[in-house]
Design a protein around this motif. Sequence first.
Motif, PDB file in Angstrom:
ATOM      1  N   LEU A  83       3.029   7.856 -14.037  1.00 27.98           N
ATOM      2  CA  LEU A  83       1.804   7.934 -13.355  1.00 27.98           C
ATOM      3  C   LEU A  83       0.684   7.396 -13.990  1.00 27.98           C
ATOM      4  CD1 LEU A  83       2.412  11.525 -11.743  1.00 27.98           C
ATOM      5  CD2 LEU A  83       2.738   9.450 -10.554  1.00 27.98           C
ATOM      6  N   THR A  84       0.661   7.871 -15.400  1.00 27.40           N
ATOM      7  CA  THR A  84      -0.388   7.211 -16.024  1.00 27.40           C
ATOM      8  C   THR A  84      -0.459   5.851 -16.112  1.00 27.40           C
ATOM      9  OG1 THR A  84      -0.161   9.260 -17.815  1.00 27.40           O
ATOM     10  CG2 THR A  84      -1.385   7.382 -18.483  1.00 27.40           C
ATOM     11  N   GLU A  85       0.573   4.880 -16.102  1.00 25.43           N
ATOM     12  CA  GLU A  85       0.566   3.701 -16.176  1.00 25.43           C
ATOM     13  C   GLU A  85       0.234   3.151 -14.812  1.00 25.43           C
ATOM     14  OE1 GLU A  85       2.206  -0.360 -15.587  1.00 25.43           O
ATOM     15  OE2 GLU A  85       2.943   1.361 -14.716  1.00 25.43           O
ATOM     16  N   TYR A  86       0.624   3.710 -13.797  1.00 25.13           N
ATOM     17  CA  TYR A  86       0.323   3.433 -12.432  1.00 25.13           C
ATOM     18  C   TYR A  86      -1.323   3.259 -12.200  1.00 25.13           C
ATOM     19  CZ  TYR A  86       1.028   3.442  -7.254  1.00 25.13           C
ATOM     20  OH  TYR A  86       0.768   3.142  -5.785  1.00 25.13           O
ATOM     21  N   GLU A  87      -1.785   4.186 -12.685  1.00 24.67           N
ATOM     22  CA  GLU A  87      -3.252   4.501 -12.807  1.00 24.67           C
ATOM     23  C   GLU A  87      -3.910   3.546 -13.218  1.00 24.67           C
ATOM     24  OE1 GLU A  87      -6.448   7.865 -14.369  1.00 24.67           O
ATOM     25  OE2 GLU A  87      -4.649   8.657 -13.370  1.00 24.67           O
ATOM     26  N   GLN A  88      -3.559   3.087 -14.428  1.00 20.29           N
ATOM     27  CA  GLN A  88      -4.194   2.132 -15.210  1.00 20.29           C
ATOM     28  C   GLN A  88      -3.826   0.626 -14.580  1.00 20.29           C
ATOM     29  OE1 GLN A  88      -2.251   2.857 -18.894  1.00 20.29           O
ATOM     30  NE2 GLN A  88      -3.753   4.455 -19.659  1.00 20.29           N
ATOM     31  N   ARG A  89      -2.712   0.421 -14.272  1.00 20.53           N
ATOM     32  CA  ARG A  89      -2.245  -0.888 -13.525  1.00 20.53           C
ATOM     33  C   ARG A  89      -3.163  -1.119 -12.543  1.00 20.53           C
ATOM     34  NH1 ARG A  89       2.671  -3.925 -13.367  1.00 20.53           N
ATOM     35  NH2 ARG A  89       3.027  -5.061 -11.478  1.00 20.53           N
ATOM     36  N   TYR A  90      -3.367  -0.226 -11.652  1.00 19.62           N
ATOM     37  CA  TYR A  90      -4.138  -0.538 -10.418  1.00 19.62           C
ATOM     38  C   TYR A  90      -5.734  -0.287 -10.520  1.00 19.62           C
ATOM     39  CZ  TYR A  90       0.327  -1.411  -8.519  1.00 19.62           C
ATOM     40  OH  TYR A  90       1.824  -1.879  -8.032  1.00 19.62           O
ATOM     41  N   GLU A  91      -5.885   0.256 -11.749  1.00 19.91           N
ATOM     42  CA  GLU A  91      -7.331   0.479 -11.916  1.00 19.91           C
ATOM     43  C   GLU A  91      -7.932   1.450 -10.969  1.00 19.91           C
ATOM     44  OE1 GLU A  91      -9.129  -3.442 -12.127  1.00 19.91           O
ATOM     45  OE2 GLU A  91      -8.642  -3.894 -14.530  1.00 19.91           O
ATOM     46  N   LEU A  92      -7.360   2.501 -10.798  1.00 15.74           N
ATOM     47  CA  LEU A  92      -7.724   3.443  -9.839  1.00 15.74           C
ATOM     48  C   LEU A  92      -9.018   4.002 -10.428  1.00 15.74           C
ATOM     49  CD1 LEU A  92      -4.356   4.559  -8.450  1.00 15.74           C
ATOM     50  CD2 LEU A  92      -6.010   2.717  -7.474  1.00 15.74           C
ATOM     51  N   PRO A  93      -9.951   4.197  -9.976  1.00 16.82           N
ATOM     52  CA  PRO A  93     -11.402   5.035 -10.202  1.00 16.82           C
ATOM     53  C   PRO A  93     -11.259   6.408 -10.179  1.00 16.82           C
ATOM     54  CG  PRO A  93     -11.653   4.197  -7.847  1.00 16.82           C
ATOM     55  CD  PRO A  93     -10.347   3.733  -8.294  1.00 16.82           C
ATOM     56  N   VAL A  94     -10.449   6.838 -11.225  1.00 22.61           N
ATOM     57  CA  VAL A  94     -10.300   8.398 -11.388  1.00 22.61           C
ATOM     58  C   VAL A  94     -11.214   8.968 -12.323  1.00 22.61           C
ATOM     59  CG1 VAL A  94      -8.635  10.265 -11.930  1.00 22.61           C
ATOM     60  CG2 VAL A  94      -7.798   8.129 -10.890  1.00 22.61           C
ATOM     61  N   HIS A  95     -12.136  10.045 -11.759  1.00 19.62           N
ATOM     62  CA  HIS A  95     -12.880  10.857 -12.504  1.00 19.62           C
ATOM     63  C   HIS A  95     -12.438  12.247 -12.929  1.00 19.62           C
ATOM     64  CE1 HIS A  95     -16.764   8.122 -11.246  1.00 19.62           C
ATOM     65  NE2 HIS A  95     -15.606   7.732 -10.458  1.00 19.62           N
ATOM     66  N   ARG A  96     -12.417  12.449 -14.190  1.00 19.67           N
ATOM     67  CA  ARG A  96     -11.577  13.678 -14.596  1.00 19.67           C
ATOM     68  C   ARG A  96     -12.335  13.917 -15.945  1.00 19.67           C
ATOM     69  NH1 ARG A  96      -7.039  10.432 -15.245  1.00 19.67           N
ATOM     70  NH2 ARG A  96      -5.915  11.474 -13.499  1.00 19.67           N
ATOM     71  N   PRO A  97     -12.172  15.242 -16.179  1.00 21.97           N
ATOM     72  CA  PRO A  97     -11.995  16.525 -15.208  1.00 21.97           C
ATOM     73  C   PRO A  97     -13.100  16.845 -14.453  1.00 21.97           C
ATOM     74  CG  PRO A  97     -12.212  17.403 -17.296  1.00 21.97           C
ATOM     75  CD  PRO A  97     -12.566  15.912 -17.337  1.00 21.97           C
ATOM     76  N   VAL A  98     -12.937  16.795 -13.321  1.00 19.73           N
ATOM     77  CA  VAL A  98     -13.741  17.254 -11.970  1.00 19.73           C
ATOM     78  C   VAL A  98     -13.269  18.098 -11.108  1.00 19.73           C
ATOM     79  CG1 VAL A  98     -15.174  16.441 -10.180  1.00 19.73           C
ATOM     80  CG2 VAL A  98     -15.032  14.850 -12.230  1.00 19.73           C
ATOM     81  N   ARG A  99     -13.894  19.296 -10.971  1.00 24.24           N
ATOM     82  CA  ARG A  99     -13.314  20.250 -10.162  1.00 24.24           C
ATOM     83  C   ARG A  99     -14.230  20.479  -9.031  1.00 24.24           C
ATOM     84  NH1 ARG A  99     -14.103  25.675  -8.969  1.00 24.24           N
ATOM     85  NH2 ARG A  99     -15.816  26.019 -10.193  1.00 24.24           N
ATOM     86  N   VAL A 100     -13.611  20.145  -7.893  1.00 27.58           N
ATOM     87  CA  VAL A 100     -14.417  20.093  -6.419  1.00 27.58           C
ATOM     88  C   VAL A 100     -14.478  21.533  -6.018  1.00 27.58           C
ATOM     89  CG1 VAL A 100     -14.293  19.500  -4.011  1.00 27.58           C
ATOM     90  CG2 VAL A 100     -13.617  17.714  -5.999  1.00 27.58           C
ATOM     91  N   THR A 101     -15.692  21.909  -5.835  1.00 25.69           N
ATOM     92  CA  THR A 101     -15.996  23.061  -5.108  1.00 25.69           C
ATOM     93  C   THR A 101     -15.979  23.535  -3.659  1.00 25.69           C
ATOM     94  OG1 THR A 101     -18.184  22.881  -5.747  1.00 25.69           O
ATOM     95  CG2 THR A 101     -17.058  23.713  -7.397  1.00 25.69           C
ATOM     96  N   GLY A 102     -16.293  22.467  -2.968  1.00 27.59           N
ATOM     97  CA  GLY A 102     -16.605  22.688  -1.625  1.00 27.59           C
ATOM     98  C   GLY A 102     -16.681  21.169  -1.043  1.00 27.59           C
ATOM     99  N   VAL A 103     -16.310  21.203   0.359  1.00 26.49           N
ATOM    100  CA  VAL A 103     -16.395  19.915   1.068  1.00 26.49           C
ATOM    101  C   VAL A 103     -17.425  20.316   2.188  1.00 26.49           C
ATOM    102  CG1 VAL A 103     -15.444  18.025   2.473  1.00 26.49           C
ATOM    103  CG2 VAL A 103     -14.368  18.818   0.348  1.00 26.49           C
TER     104      VAL A 103
END
Length: 354
Positions: A83-103
Amino acid sequence: MSRTDVVVIGGGQAGLAAGYHLRRLGLDFVVLDTQPTPGGAWQHAWDSLHLFSPAAYSSLPGRLMPPQAGETYPDAAHVVAYLTEYEQRYELPVHRPVRVTGVHRDGEFLRVESDSGTWRARAVVSATGTWSRPFIPAIPGRVDFRGGQFHTVEYTSPAAFAGKRVIVVGGGNSGAQVAADLAHDTALTWVTLREPRYLADDIDGRALFDHATARRKALDEGRTDTGGVASLGDIVAVPPVRVARDAGLLKAQPMFDRITPTGVAWSDGTTADADAIIWCTGFRPALSHLAPLGLRGPGGRIPAHGTQALGEPRLHLLGYGDWTGPASATLIGVGRPAREAARSIAAFLAAGTG
């Protein structure tokens, strides 16, 4: 406040699969992940956990999982690396650590609030899974037990329980695997609601995915319900489970009626003392961040057509189980509903109705 086409909440396997398809469609998106590092819930699994399927049949869209040397069924650490390599391979814009509190609804947008800022999106994919919401049933006397109580999420290895009297509760895959893990070095009592139902030894995740997919196709075509994976059994007989079962170490007891300060008791007067109880009793969908939308229906689920929430067409739910796509809580199964969600979002945005 940032603005984007799509916010994906959750950076585990479901969130990454969604990101892959959103990228292929050229949409602007971000992935918000509460974990500090890649790997989703897999990075918190117990030490002996292995997949039910070979690597090639446990892959996310676009990238086959490489085999693990010496292992037919890869372990959790191998999945985290993938999963780590997958995220890097496709340059997915992951922001972490981020805790969503509400939508929240915000005019033509959905406003996603978090401990790291606010995003305004035209669509949201919720892919938070279930690991953060372990379920323990309300059994009389549970608060009086003087030993240790643990859920699957807290279990790591049998070392901490060696030589102790341990009760494992749960007749699914996690219950069988944890019981098998503990069967050799503890005084084990395995408790299940019903007699354990093992799948045939030659059935693994490949067959389960095919069965779940066939069931969905039959339902979509108006044919007879095949019963899904549950019709085959509850427990995949992975090698450690087979070894313990065939050695006579996995003999399940019926569910007890109450917990005492020193153990458990059945209605016929039988008791069992214990130093620890491990609850392998499952999870609930982690959906509290969606509470402001007021969408929860019976059983705590959000009514949906496919992945799209019926009460809010800008929201898609991904990876929570069969109610959001056949086998969508599995690595191989999440790809198809992720693709359908991304295509639906792209069409929705192109129509100019979001």
